[in-house]
Design an enzyme around this catalytic site. Structure first.
Site, mmCIF file in Angstrom:
data_model
loop_
_atom_site.group_PDB
_atom_site.id
_atom_site.type_symbol
_atom_site.label_atom_id
_atom_site.label_comp_id
_atom_site.label_asym_id
_atom_site.label_seq_id
_atom_site.Cartn_x
_atom_site.Cartn_y
_atom_site.Cartn_z
ATOM 1 N N LEU A 126 -20.909 -5.615 8.645
ATOM 2 C CA LEU A 126 -21.188 -5.189 7.272
ATOM 3 C C LEU A 126 -19.983 -5.177 6.333
ATOM 4 C CD1 LEU A 126 -23.783 -2.328 7.894
ATOM 5 C CD2 LEU A 126 -24.207 -4.747 7.400
ATOM 6 N N ASP A 127 -18.823 -5.638 6.777
ATOM 7 C CA ASP A 127 -17.672 -5.742 5.878
ATOM 8 C C ASP A 127 -16.793 -6.931 6.273
ATOM 9 O OD1 ASP A 127 -16.254 -4.989 3.616
ATOM 10 O OD2 ASP A 127 -15.034 -3.500 4.674
ATOM 11 N N VAL A 128 -17.441 -8.060 6.529
ATOM 12 C CA VAL A 128 -16.718 -9.279 6.881
ATOM 13 C C VAL A 128 -16.079 -9.811 5.598
ATOM 14 C CG1 VAL A 128 -16.894 -11.608 7.830
ATOM 15 C CG2 VAL A 128 -18.343 -9.783 8.739
ATOM 16 N N ASN A 132 -10.174 -8.426 6.620
ATOM 17 C CA ASN A 132 -10.571 -7.896 7.920
ATOM 18 C C ASN A 132 -10.466 -8.943 9.029
ATOM 19 O OD1 ASN A 132 -10.991 -5.300 7.068
ATOM 20 N ND2 ASN A 132 -13.177 -5.564 6.724
#
Length: 163
Positions: free
Chosen positions: A46-48, A52
């Site tokens: 959910l935060d690619v 990251n």
């Protein structure tokens, strides 16, 4: 983060040689393998996003990509917490995340973000740049900007269709 690890923000030069193209494909494969491992366990990252992705040097020529920051990861069919608060980086989010439509979240949610990463690597820009969730949702309803590959880059046939 040690000297051998750093965020993968724009890890490519202006001109791409066949060796660099191979590295990019290997790193994309690493990212997809990491997501596949998460998804096979029923988890969504959910935060690619670029910041990251960490590069780890494994020998003189091989770099391995690590997917970092599982801070907002969720089970695909898990908790029912309030999804009205948008967590993550809006520029990399698909519409279902922006609208809090949890029932539509799945592996494709993370793959949308992966597509945004590939778009950025190939063009130098994100396909969507709005920072506010409302403006970002509006931008998703418009046609994508032109897919203009960076000078010196080659895109495989059909890449634009996939993105």
């Amino acid at each position: 983060m040690g000297a051998e690890e750093r965020p993968a923000a724009d890890p490519v030069a202006q001109t791409v040689s066949p060796a660099v193209e191979r590295q990019l494909l290997d790193l994309l494969y690493d990212l997809l393998a990491a997501l596949g491992a998460l998804h096979s366990r029923g988890l969504l990252h959910l935060d690619v996003k670029m910041s990251n992705l960490l590069l780890h040097r494994n020998g003189p020529r091989r770099r391995i990509l690590w997917l970092a920051d599982m801070g907002i990861a969720r089970a695909v069919h898990g908790d029912t917490e309030d999804d009205s608060v948008v967590l993550g980086t809006v520029s990399y989010m698909p519409s279902e995340r922006l609208m809090g439509q949890r029932h539509l979240w799945g592996p494709s949610t993370d793959l949308f973000s992966t597509g945004a990463i590939v778009w950025r690597l190939m063009t130098g820009n994100l396909p969507f740049t709005a920072k506010d969730p409302s403006a970002a949702l509006t931008s998703r309803r418009r046609p994508l900007p032109p897919f203009q590959i960076r000078p010196g880059y080659l895109a495989p046939p059909g890449l634009e269709d996939v993105l």
